[in-house]
Enzyme design. Sequence first.
Site, PDB file in Angstrom:
ATOM      1  N   ASP A 417       0.787  -1.182  -0.116  1.00 41.72           N
ATOM      2  CA  ASP A 417      -0.175  -0.103   0.058  1.00 41.72           C
ATOM      3  C   ASP A 417       0.938   1.223  -0.033  1.00 41.72           C
ATOM      4  O   ASP A 417       1.930   1.328   0.638  1.00 41.72           O
ATOM      5  CB  ASP A 417      -0.796   0.243   1.235  1.00 41.72           C
ATOM      6  N   GLU A 470       1.297  -0.492  -5.084  1.00 37.75           N
ATOM      7  CA  GLU A 470       0.466   0.780  -5.484  1.00 37.75           C
ATOM      8  C   GLU A 470       1.290   1.946  -5.339  1.00 37.75           C
ATOM      9  O   GLU A 470       1.506   2.463  -4.303  1.00 37.75           O
ATOM     10  CB  GLU A 470      -0.583   0.667  -4.351  1.00 37.75           C
TER      11      GLU A 470
END
Length: 746
Positions: A417, A470
């Site tokens: 993330d 990401e």
Amino acid sequence: MNTRPNLEDAQNHKYDSQLAALEAAKCRDPFAFLGLHQLNEKQSVVRCFLPGAKQVRVVTEQEQLTLSRFRQSDLFTLTVASNEINSGYLLEVDYPEQSITTRDTYTFASCLPDDALYLFNEGTQAQAYLHLGAHQMELDGVTGFRFGVWAPNALSVSVIGEFNHWSATQHPMRLHPASGVWELFIPALEVDRCYKFAITTFDGERIEKADPFAFKMEQAPGTASITQARPDALLLDQVAQQNKLIRNRVDAPISIYEVHLGSWKRREQEGNRYLTYRELADDLIPYIKSLGFTHLQLMPISEYPFDGSWGYQPVGLFSPTSRFGGVEDFAYFVARCHREEIGLLIDWVPGHFPSDPHGLHKFDGTHLYEHADKRQGFHPDWNTYIYNYDRAEIKSFLLSNAMYWIKEYAIDGLRVDAVASMLYLDYSRKQGEWIPNQYGGRENLGAIECLKSVNTQCYGEDSGIMMVAEESTAWPGVTRSVEHDGLGFGYKWNMGWMNDTLNYMSKDPIHRKYHHHEMTFSMVYAYSENYILPLSHDEVVHGKGSLLSKMPGDDWQQFANLRAYYGFMFAHPGKKLLFMGAELAPREEWDHNQQLNWQLLESEAHKGVFECVKALNSTYKTTPQLFQCDTKSTGFNWIDGGNAEQSIFSFVRYGNDGVTPLVVVANFTPQTHFHFRLGVPTSGVYQVILNTDDKAFWGSGVGVVAHKQQLVESKEIASHGLEHSIDITVPPLATVYLQLISGGSC
């Protein structure tokens, strides 16, 4: 029973300082004072500090010896001949309401390996979870739990829990000064016992912290860690491992279903409760298999205190959240994914952590896990703290956590993330709100090295996994190997594609010709990384609306737009990711407090999208041209990428053979185009294998060709710079796939 006089009375005054430290839970070296110690050549002494005890006895095979209480305190002592007892003695302790018999905690030698601690301090310990945290083990024939915690700046640390009435004076730990690690083995302690670490800072403050390495934690609002046996490694057999190697390759079909476990489905008639891991295994895994997805991605499942963070503010990085069951239940869920040949990814959050008082913030009274300077250590967007990636022990902590999920649960990979927030020191900061690196740049050098180490070690452990970034910027080489100065990820989310195409789709068809480049620009950089095309949870929250609500037009046009968009996505180079509910096309934003609206499947329009996604997955997995050459320029050619006036995109996809074409046509206006001549790269017979305007999907049912078998033969008529072409009808707001099936006549 034999009671002996205490022969240390002359030295009692020497106990005052140690007793004061024990009573204040500020004992820095309890093993130097408590337990069995030799006084001289002839005498040894047993010292026990047992708050609340009425009487204490040493029990050996030959006798019972009663200890003397020191000055009405909770310190008990016994002096014996030096060879009379050994460290294997038992303590029989009388409390007001019960008596217990146990081994003396302070007679067990340290069992923490020095080389493991050295690697931890060096930043290269990939399995620190085997040494720190709470571990059930047997020492000297006694089963119990060994506790280890890194708190180098603490004055003292104690294990507290329901087993000692949460008293910081009961179980002070020993310090390994060279490593800053505190350790204690508590005999006879069982699983499923709540505990924390009571830390006394050098300022004299007492703080209570959950175990950063705990395998299990209480569900919120509880904040304690829980003793848990180490999860059994879910070792894959040879066939299953080979399947993992195949399904995660860049030339494999990868279609990911992203799930928030707490809101996919709930038991509404049972108080709207969560499904358990075992119920999810029974419901979720068959569901995504029936839809044709190849992979399942879980939003963060490391224990987190606040439901509204969706798991992106974790406290227990090594603990599968207790919201859905225990560690064994999660292990069962993982095993079911393996058995059903579903690739399992989990979201991993190494970019920040929350400020909850039982968490990592100021763990030992100092900024241990985070930078002290807010310009480096605080996230202004999320009100969270940033790991100090320059500290070696933090690298070991994060590396070990990544390795834990890969090695202990044998999952297929991690989706990392917010990588951009890790890479840039000035991320979401204004001038003067950040500190440049040692070279004056904006790159977070510590975070870069940490990510490289994680990827290198994880792929080294299991070459069949997929590490996914990401990363929302143009950082070069995200999926390039570390040896070639890349970050070493296997895949990167293509956020640019997602932003551009959603912006295009939100426009009224009459205006789309002015935004035509937003659908084509991604092909300029399509091969710079190994991309995944994401339509994730981030696109259906915070006022952005659902995917369906972004689509313009009347009711029919909105659904047609969405189906055409999905068709375009599945034909575009790059692996696929859809957030749960995308197959239901809800009008409302995602709500993490409620399950998906499953009643939508009773509507023909919503059911049509569901069937379209199912057909897209099926076609995708069985059509090599759609996945084999995602990262190669040989796998894609425009037929006409510039038809802005009609808002029609046409291109060809190729597989590894480089010969057999799949022709794709996408029309993003509600106008039907009859006798549309389209150039094709190869002469022969083409078959329509998918049409998002099909009546089965609640489309208008406009046929692409008149032939009952949906076949059309090319003619030697030049078009779009190609020698051969086909005459087709292009349906309104639709994407069509045409597969070359032969070179003969239909």
